[in-house]
Design an enzyme around this catalytic site. Sequence first.
Site, PDB file in Angstrom:
ATOM      1  N   ASP A  45       0.893  -1.293   0.135  1.00 53.89           N
ATOM      2  CA  ASP A  45      -0.124  -0.007  -0.102  1.00 53.89           C
ATOM      3  C   ASP A  45       0.943   1.358   0.113  1.00 53.89           C
ATOM      4  OD1 ASP A  45      -3.041   1.106   0.816  1.00 53.89           O
ATOM      5  OD2 ASP A  45      -1.491   2.216   1.734  1.00 53.89           O
ATOM      6  N   TYR A  50       2.170  10.242  -0.343  1.00 51.36           N
ATOM      7  CA  TYR A  50       3.374   9.757   0.679  1.00 51.36           C
ATOM      8  C   TYR A  50       4.878   9.902   0.028  1.00 51.36           C
ATOM      9  CZ  TYR A  50      -0.096   6.391   2.727  1.00 51.36           C
ATOM     10  OH  TYR A  50      -1.157   6.097   3.445  1.00 51.36           O
ATOM     11  N   LYS A  79      -3.260   5.700  -4.081  1.00 48.91           N
ATOM     12  CA  LYS A  79      -4.393   6.704  -3.588  1.00 48.91           C
ATOM     13  C   LYS A  79      -4.123   8.036  -4.215  1.00 48.91           C
ATOM     14  CE  LYS A  79      -4.002   4.816   0.998  1.00 48.91           C
ATOM     15  NZ  LYS A  79      -2.695   4.377   0.834  1.00 48.91           N
ATOM     16  N   HIS A 112      -8.406   9.381  -1.491  1.00 50.57           N
ATOM     17  CA  HIS A 112      -7.603   9.572  -0.176  1.00 50.57           C
ATOM     18  C   HIS A 112      -8.451  10.264   0.951  1.00 50.57           C
ATOM     19  CE1 HIS A 112      -3.257   9.135   1.534  1.00 50.57           C
ATOM     20  NE2 HIS A 112      -4.221   9.098   2.240  1.00 50.57           N
TER      21      HIS A 112
END
Length: 279
Positions: A45, A50, A79, A112
């Site tokens: 994931d 990120y 996401k 998200h």
Amino acid sequence: MSKTIELNNGLLIPRVGYGTFRVPEGADLAAAVKTAIKEGYRLIDTAAIYENEASVGQGIREVIAEGLVTREELFITSKAWNDGISYEETLQAYDDALARMELDYLDLYLLHWPGTKNDFIPQWEALEKIYADKRVKSIGVSNFHVHHLEKLLKETTIVPAVNQIELNPLQTQKQVHAFCIEKGIQIEAWSPLMNAEILEHATLKTIASKYGKTTAQIILRWQTQTDIVTIPKSMTPSRIAENIAIFDFDLDGEDILLIEALNEDGHYGPDPEGFDFGR
């Protein structure tokens, strides 16, 4: 117990995945992803926000090149950081994710956050388009509460396959979980171990001692045993191995109730009701 769960479109998702939240881009992350896959993880994931999709993709590609797994054996999630982006920008966000990861498709692509303006419908319609074009295996959402899901189901066509939410023994999100069960939406837990802050909890340590397991293993087993997909994160090889070694025991019903009684209904990460992408 099977190590996978069937989603509402027939796709199988692993019960335990490897999370990469707050892990920076770089060789260490690529190596950790490879370690996770070698230890048996098949769900990996990540997310655009990120800023580590490239390293995640690198680790995946290297393991595939080594012949340890095929791409089809893996379940890769990312996401869209849906901060007011349009339908067209959401389509582009998916293309950008694939380019960063150097992959041909994702198994799951999520919105998200719902945002306080609840203006996520065009973004979801973009995900529906990607799915209809068979460019992604499944689509879903993250951090959606019941009213967000009700709006989505009323105004769009495809029921999300997954709702990834913050879920741990101190925040069981029973209302959201029950609604998702009713609608056929799979719950997936992020930050199941609360960044290790919960691992010294006295009740959980007592239960862990009973089974001869670590506190982390007890929490993750509780989630998988109650049909919650979970994505713990660690950069330590021994912990990576430990977090997936949870399929050789069962918690009894009394201990599951003890864990769920710890619920405090608080958010330890951002509360979706007030989180609007930092604005």
